[in-house]
Write an enzyme that holds these catalytic residues in place. Sequence first.
Site, mmCIF file in Angstrom:
data_model
loop_
_atom_site.group_PDB
_atom_site.id
_atom_site.type_symbol
_atom_site.label_atom_id
_atom_site.label_comp_id
_atom_site.label_asym_id
_atom_site.label_seq_id
_atom_site.Cartn_x
_atom_site.Cartn_y
_atom_site.Cartn_z
ATOM 1 N N HIS A 201 0.890 -1.546 0.557
ATOM 2 C CA HIS A 201 -0.307 0.084 0.233
ATOM 3 C C HIS A 201 0.899 1.115 -0.153
ATOM 4 C CE1 HIS A 201 -3.419 -2.982 0.187
ATOM 5 N NE2 HIS A 201 -4.334 -1.961 -0.193
ATOM 6 N N ARG A 308 -10.859 3.987 -1.335
ATOM 7 C CA ARG A 308 -9.974 2.944 -0.355
ATOM 8 C C ARG A 308 -10.165 4.268 0.859
ATOM 9 N NH1 ARG A 308 -5.813 1.880 -4.305
ATOM 10 N NH2 ARG A 308 -5.168 -0.148 -4.635
ATOM 11 N N ARG A 345 -15.672 2.003 -1.454
ATOM 12 C CA ARG A 345 -15.054 0.353 -0.541
ATOM 13 C C ARG A 345 -15.376 0.931 0.914
ATOM 14 N NH1 ARG A 345 -9.912 -2.526 -1.290
ATOM 15 N NH2 ARG A 345 -9.201 -0.981 0.102
ATOM 16 N N GLU A 443 -10.896 -10.978 -4.636
ATOM 17 C CA GLU A 443 -9.808 -10.576 -4.119
ATOM 18 C C GLU A 443 -9.384 -12.032 -3.359
ATOM 19 O OE1 GLU A 443 -8.388 -7.064 -2.266
ATOM 20 O OE2 GLU A 443 -10.108 -7.425 -1.149
ATOM 21 N N ASN A 466 -4.593 -7.001 -6.804
ATOM 22 C CA ASN A 466 -3.250 -6.627 -5.995
ATOM 23 C C ASN A 466 -3.225 -7.957 -4.696
ATOM 24 O OD1 ASN A 466 -2.995 -4.686 -7.309
ATOM 25 N ND2 ASN A 466 -3.956 -3.686 -5.364
ATOM 26 N N ASP A 467 -4.782 -8.339 -4.103
ATOM 27 C CA ASP A 467 -4.904 -9.722 -3.015
ATOM 28 C C ASP A 467 -4.985 -11.202 -3.963
ATOM 29 O OD1 ASP A 467 -4.155 -7.633 -0.776
ATOM 30 O OD2 ASP A 467 -5.970 -6.816 -0.906
ATOM 31 N N ARG A 477 2.350 -9.331 -0.499
ATOM 32 C CA ARG A 477 2.740 -9.042 -1.584
ATOM 33 C C ARG A 477 3.922 -7.522 -0.609
ATOM 34 N NH1 ARG A 477 -3.161 -6.125 -1.637
ATOM 35 N NH2 ARG A 477 -2.674 -3.673 -2.182
ATOM 36 N N CYS A 514 -9.265 -3.570 -10.217
ATOM 37 C CA CYS A 514 -9.311 -2.008 -9.591
ATOM 38 C C CYS A 514 -7.956 -1.947 -8.862
ATOM 39 C CB CYS A 514 -10.562 -1.852 -9.005
ATOM 40 S SG CYS A 514 -10.247 -2.600 -7.042
HETATM 41 C C1 PEP Z 1 -6.235 -4.891 -4.875
HETATM 42 O O1 PEP Z 1 -6.647 -6.238 -4.072
HETATM 43 O O2 PEP Z 1 -6.129 -5.396 -5.901
HETATM 44 C C2 PEP Z 1 -7.187 -3.621 -4.531
HETATM 45 C C3 PEP Z 1 -7.900 -2.999 -4.928
HETATM 46 O O3 PEP Z 1 -7.237 -3.132 -3.363
HETATM 47 P P1 PEP Z 1 -5.744 -2.621 -2.151
HETATM 48 O O4 PEP Z 1 -4.570 -3.054 -3.180
HETATM 49 O O5 PEP Z 1 -6.479 -1.814 -0.690
HETATM 50 O O6 PEP Z 1 -6.005 -4.076 -1.014
HETATM 51 MG MG MG Z 2 -6.749 -5.412 -1.687
#
Ligand code: PEP
Ligand code: MG
Length: 576
Positions: A201, A308, A345, A443, A466-467, A477, A514
């Site tokens: 993040h 977010r 979200r 995710e 991402n997750d 990550r 996203c």
């Molecule tokens: C993701 O996990 O791809 C996502 C958009 O949420 P975050 O990156 O805030 O965990």
């Molecule tokens: Mg996520």
Amino acid sequence: MSLSVQGQAVSRGIAIGRAVLVASNRLDVAHYFIEAGQVDTEVDRLRRARSAVVEEIGKVQQSLQELGPKDAHHELAALLDVHLMLMEDTQLQAGVKYWISERLYNAEWALTAQLETISRQFDEMEDPYLRERKADLEQVVERLLRHMRADANPAPMHAPSNRRGEPLVLVAHDLSPADMLQFKQSVFTGFVTDVGGKTSHTAIVARSMDIPAVVGARTASQLIEEDDWVIIDGDAGVVIVDPSPIVLAEYGFKQRQGEVERERLSRIKNTPAVTLDGERVELLANIEQPQDSTPALSVGAVGVGLFRTEFLFMGREGRLPDEEEQFTAYLAAVEGMHGLPVTIRTVDVGADKPLDRSAREDHLNPALGLRAIRWSLSEPSMFQAQLRAALRAAAFGRVNLLIPMVAHVGEIRQVLAHLARARQQLDERAVAYGPVRLGAMIEVPAAALCVPAFLKYFDFLSIGTNDLIQYTLAVDRVDESVAHLYDPLHPAVLKLVASVIAECRALGKSVSVCGEMAGDVAMTRLLLGLGLRSFSMHPSQILAVKQQILRADTRKLRAWAQAVVASEEPGTMMGD
Ligand code: PEP
Ligand code: MG
């Protein structure tokens, strides 16, 4: 001597500037810039703290004398003498004053910056006795900081400024996403951290700042010294310290080329995102704060695909935002988007987004723990306050509500019950609210494999790659030591992404991506070929992705995309 360090490229472009080190020692202090007019106030705070510490040590010495001569007391008295000597140390004093008056650091930051500088000198000493004096110095600085914390009138926070007019780059061992947000309005032209992965993040917030950044550069913060000239190559993930004039000139040239490219891209800002074969694509913005709606609109985003909201909740020492504060923030985002939809979200704290710094190490496996919707469901009154605030903002514009990290149908039922309760509470208070479309983030692999069941409850899905990558491949990550295994092109990841898109399309429900994959130009053609027509990313990435879309013909991409997904080594086919 010039040297270079390799890390993870997280935000493109070249930055050249003088290093500003955020102290990597164990003393956790606020880092902010003061205004030139506040230099004297900050120096005075330091002076007061110094007098208080000298007095404190004097009192201890006095009481030792009263206790009479004992061996142990001799040692303690000698130690206190050393501490007093360190307090008089001109290098410490002059250095701290330099950071305050020349760099406009707040007093605490100046003190820890100078501690870092002197500590390095201690580390290089041959004499073990002298080397050990480093610990004494740290104790002295800790004493000073304690008194400064107790000092009631620190200078107010200010956006960084730079008196010498030189570009500055931020260098840190680690920065929390909340720290990063604090630096968002700053003058830094680039940043580098020792730890972190591409989709941590901290890296995501850096990307939203649209400045070149490298994370996971391991020892960078130890190799780089305050004021060093540093080049950050955000495209290649390289950091060059103290570059030679030839290297400097080469990167200066690259930097100018990047500016020309940006200027060229800005020309397609108002061009609709339509492929060569006439497929319309929705380009949405990911935001962290309501005011991010301005950059989103400036690059032609047609809505916010991911707000977010957890950034409203972080770093507040337990005082979470109430319904009113959240309503004000959501309303500002809705109004800022002038009628375009805003996807709020619900809070996703936990894992690498702790509520507070101190909470970071509470859980053994935070990414698998009480995170996102799990946390919200465990804090029902907080969750309902958030739902009420979002529902109220929906009375003023188009609002979508997005639930992070859902994995169980049971969780969905609980969310629906909370939503019904939130509406009922607003009815009882006779407060206006509007309709919301309800969506889930996909995710977790479990969710990706249950799309038809989820779609009975949700109006839309948004794939959080991402997750999804982290949980599919069991790769943290945030952890740079396994960053090489974090592979968006792993066949398992692509199969999940492809099937979620296909199932949503088959059932007539909208789906977007996203995660960072949506803003990666290397992935645009593949996602288009898989049928994706809605991408959500940081505003800074929108124009480059749009350019890819304008050049694409989805009819030609479909078969190729299916072949990539079916391949054992999709990476080898991406250039086709
Ligand atoms: C993701 O996990 O791809 C996502 C958009 O949420 P975050 O990156 O805030 O965990
Ligand atoms: Mg996520």
